[in-house]
Scaffold this motif. Structure first.
Motif, PDB file in Angstrom:
ATOM      1  N   THR A 174       0.887   4.749 -17.962  1.00 50.62           N
ATOM      2  CA  THR A 174       1.398   3.772 -18.921  1.00 50.62           C
ATOM      3  C   THR A 174       2.792   4.166 -19.408  1.00 50.62           C
ATOM      4  N   LYS A 175       3.465   3.237 -20.024  1.00 52.62           N
ATOM      5  CA  LYS A 175       4.827   3.464 -20.507  1.00 52.62           C
ATOM      6  C   LYS A 175       4.878   4.638 -21.475  1.00 52.62           C
ATOM      7  N   GLU A 176       3.903   4.723 -22.381  1.00 54.45           N
ATOM      8  CA  GLU A 176       3.890   5.800 -23.373  1.00 54.45           C
ATOM      9  C   GLU A 176       3.721   7.158 -22.693  1.00 54.45           C
ATOM     10  N   SER A 177       2.798   7.239 -21.738  1.00 59.20           N
ATOM     11  CA  SER A 177       2.573   8.505 -21.039  1.00 59.20           C
ATOM     12  C   SER A 177       3.778   8.883 -20.193  1.00 59.20           C
ATOM     13  N   ARG A 179       6.872   8.189 -20.842  1.00 60.07           N
ATOM     14  CA  ARG A 179       7.909   8.690 -21.750  1.00 60.07           C
ATOM     15  C   ARG A 179       7.625  10.140 -22.138  1.00 60.07           C
ATOM     16  N   THR A 180       6.350  10.472 -22.367  1.00 62.90           N
ATOM     17  CA  THR A 180       5.978  11.846 -22.717  1.00 62.90           C
ATOM     18  C   THR A 180       6.277  12.804 -21.571  1.00 62.90           C
ATOM     19  N   GLN A 222       5.849   4.492 -13.706  1.00 62.54           N
ATOM     20  CA  GLN A 222       5.522   3.760 -14.928  1.00 62.54           C
ATOM     21  C   GLN A 222       4.910   2.412 -14.583  1.00 62.54           C
TER      22      GLN A 222
END
Length: 414
Positions: A174-177, A179-180, A222
Motif C-alpha cells: 500500500t501507499k503508506e507501507s 512510504r515507510t 506501490q
C-alpha cells in the motif's frame, strides 16, 4: 499422412533411489499406462554427480542423483526429459556438464540446460512415432543469477547452466507501507549501507518509475493492496517464442515446458502470468504445454485444441526425511495424462490415470514409487482436478478410477 501419435506426461521426477526392482502390481499398471506414449515425458528434478564432479551451491534444499537414476527412468519408459529446474544447478556448472553427458549417452530427448546460454536455449529434437519432436524447456526462477547459462562476452567466459525465462518478482504494498520503506531505505543509505554490496552476487534489479523501490534485493511496488507481481521480460520471452515458431513452421510437434517456484499462496491455484505465457506458447505453435514447480496437481486447460497442464505435481519425490513440510497429502497425489493425436496432428483424446506416491497409506517409508490410485482416493484426485480445471472451461468425464478430458465440449466453446 503421418501415423497417430501419443504423448504421455507426468509430474516431476526427483529420483535418488533405484526403483527398478519394485514389482508392485499397481506400479506396473502406472508403467503400462506410461509406455503407451511415443513420447514419454517428465522433468528430471535433479542434477548428476558424475565425471565433472561438483559441489553444493545451496543449503538445505540441495539434491543430486547418481547416473544410474537415468537408467531407472529409461527402464520405466521415459524417453524425454526437461532439465530446467531449481535443482539443475545444485552441483554448479560441473553438475550441468555431467548431466548433459549422461543424458546424451542414453539417447534421451532433452532440453533446458547447456554449455552456455545459446546452447541451453536450443530445443531437443528427435523423431518419435513418425513425428519430428522439438522439446523446449525453461526455468523462471526465482533463483540466483549464476545458475543460469551465460554466453561468452568481452571479459567474461561462458557459463554452463539453466535455460532462463527471465522474470522479475515484485511485492505490491500500500501507499503508506511504500512510504515507510522508502524512508527506511534512505536512512540505510545515509548509514553507508549501499544497495550494490547487498545485491551481490547478482546485479541490483532495475526499478521502473517512482512507484517502485529496490529494498536490498527485493523490489516493492506501490499499489492498492498487498500482492505479488511476476513480470516476464518481453524480449527474452520473444526469443523463446520465436524459436517455437520456427520449429512449428518446419512441421515439428512442439512440446513446451516451464518450471517455476512463483507459487500462489494456495498452491493449487494457477498464477495468471503462467496462463498468459502458456497460451503464448500455444499461439507460437506448441502442441502441448507442461509445467511443474508447485509440488501439487493444479489444472488443465484446452486452448486452441492444445492441452495446457499448469501443474502436474510429483511423479517421483525422493526428498530427505528432515524436510517435513511435504506432509500435506496433495504433495503425494497426482495423475498421468496420455494425449492422443490423429495422423493430421489433431488432438483426439486425453486419458487420465490418478496416482498416489506410496499408495493410499501414504507413509514415509513406502513413498518410493507412484501406484495407481483406487476407490475413494482416485475419485478425490479426479474430482479435485476436474473442479480446478472447470475454471478454465475444461470438462472431465470421470469413470471409476480413470477419467477423460472432453474435447467435444472444448471445441464447442471454441
Amino acid at each position: 499422412m503421418k501415423d497417430s501419435f501419443c504423448v504421455t506426461v507426468t509430474g516431476q521426477s526427483l529420483i535418488k533411489n533405484d526403483v527398478r526392482q519394485i514389482q508392485h502390481k499397481r506400479f506396473l499398471e502406472v508403467l503400462d499406462f506410461l509406455r503407451q506414449g511415443n513420447v514419454v515425458f517428465t522433468n528430471f528434478e535433479s542434477t548428476i554427480l558424475g565425471r565433472y564432479g561438483g559441489w553444493p551451491t545451496k543449503g538445505r534444499y540441495f539434491d543430486y542423483s547418481r547416473p544410474e537414476m537415468l537408467d531407472a527412468l529409461q527402464t520405466m519408459g521415459f524417453n524425454a526429459l526437461a532439465l530446467a529446474n531449481n535443482h539443475a544447478f545444485d552441483l554448479g556448472p560441473a553438475g550441468v556438464l555431467s548431466t548433459l553427458g549422461e543424458v546424451w549417452s542414453r539417447g534421451f530427448l532433452h532440453a533446458g540446460i547447456g554449455t552456455d546460454a545459446t546452447d541451453a536455449m536450443k530445443p531437443g529434437r528427435q523423431r518419435h512415432g513418425g513425428h519430428d519432436v522439438s522439446l523446449f524447456a525453461m526455468d523462471a526462477g526465482p533463483g540466483p543469477g549464476n545458475m543460469y547459462a551465460e554466453d561468452r562476452s568481452n571479459g567474461r567466459p561462458p557459463r554452463p547452466g539453466v535455460n532462463q525465462l527471465k522474470t522479475v518478482r515484485k511485492l505490491g504494498v500500500t501507499k503508506e507501507s511504500f512510504r515507510t520503506l522508502a524512508m527506511l531505505a534512505q536512512e540505510l543509505r545515509t548509514s553507508s549501507l549501499e544497495l550494490t554490496n547487498y545485491a551481490q552476487p547478482d546485479d541490483p534489479t532495475a526499478v521502473i518509475g517512482e512507484n517502485e523501490l529496490n529494498f536490498y534485493g527485493t523490489v516493492f511496488k506501490q499499489g492498492s493492496a498487498f500482492r505479488r507481481h511476476v513480470e516476464i521480460d518481453p524480449e527474452n520471452a520473444g526469443e523463446h517464442l520465436a524459436a517455437m515458431q520456427r520449429a512449428a513452421a518446419r512441421g515439428d510437434f512442439v512440446l513446451a515446458y516451464l518450471h517455476h517456484h512463483h507459487w500462489e499462496p494456495g498452491w493449487q491455484e494457477v498464477p495468471g502470468w503462467v496462463q498468459g505465457f502458456a497460451r503464448a506458447c500455444i499461439d507460437a505453435g506448441a502442441s502441448v504445454f507442461v509445467s511443474h514447480g508447485a509440488p501439487v496437481l493444479q489444472a488443465v486447460e484446452l486452448y486452441k485444441d492444445a492441452p495446457i497442464f499448469y501443474g502436474l505435481g510429483n511423479f517421483l519425490f525422493h526428498v530427505p526425511a528432515e524436510e517435513t513440510e511435504w506432509s500435506a497429502r496433495e504433495v503425494w497425489r497426482s495423475l498421468v495424462a496420455a494425449c492422443r493425436y490423429n495422423g493430421s496432428g489433431q488432438l483426439e483424446s486425453i486419458d487420465l490415470l490418478p496416482i498416489v506416491i506410496g499408495g493410499e497409506e501414504e507413509t514415509a517409508a513406502n513413498r518410493l514409487v507412484p501406484l495407481a490410485a483406487t476407490g475413494e482416493v482416485a475419485r478425490n484426485i479426479l474430482q479435485g482436478f476436474a473442479k480446478r480445471s472447470s475454471i478454465f472451461g475444461t470438462e472431465i468425464a470421470i469413470s471409476g478410477a480413470s477419467a477423460r478430458v472432453s474435447l467435444a465440449a472444448a471445441r464447442k466453446v471454441g
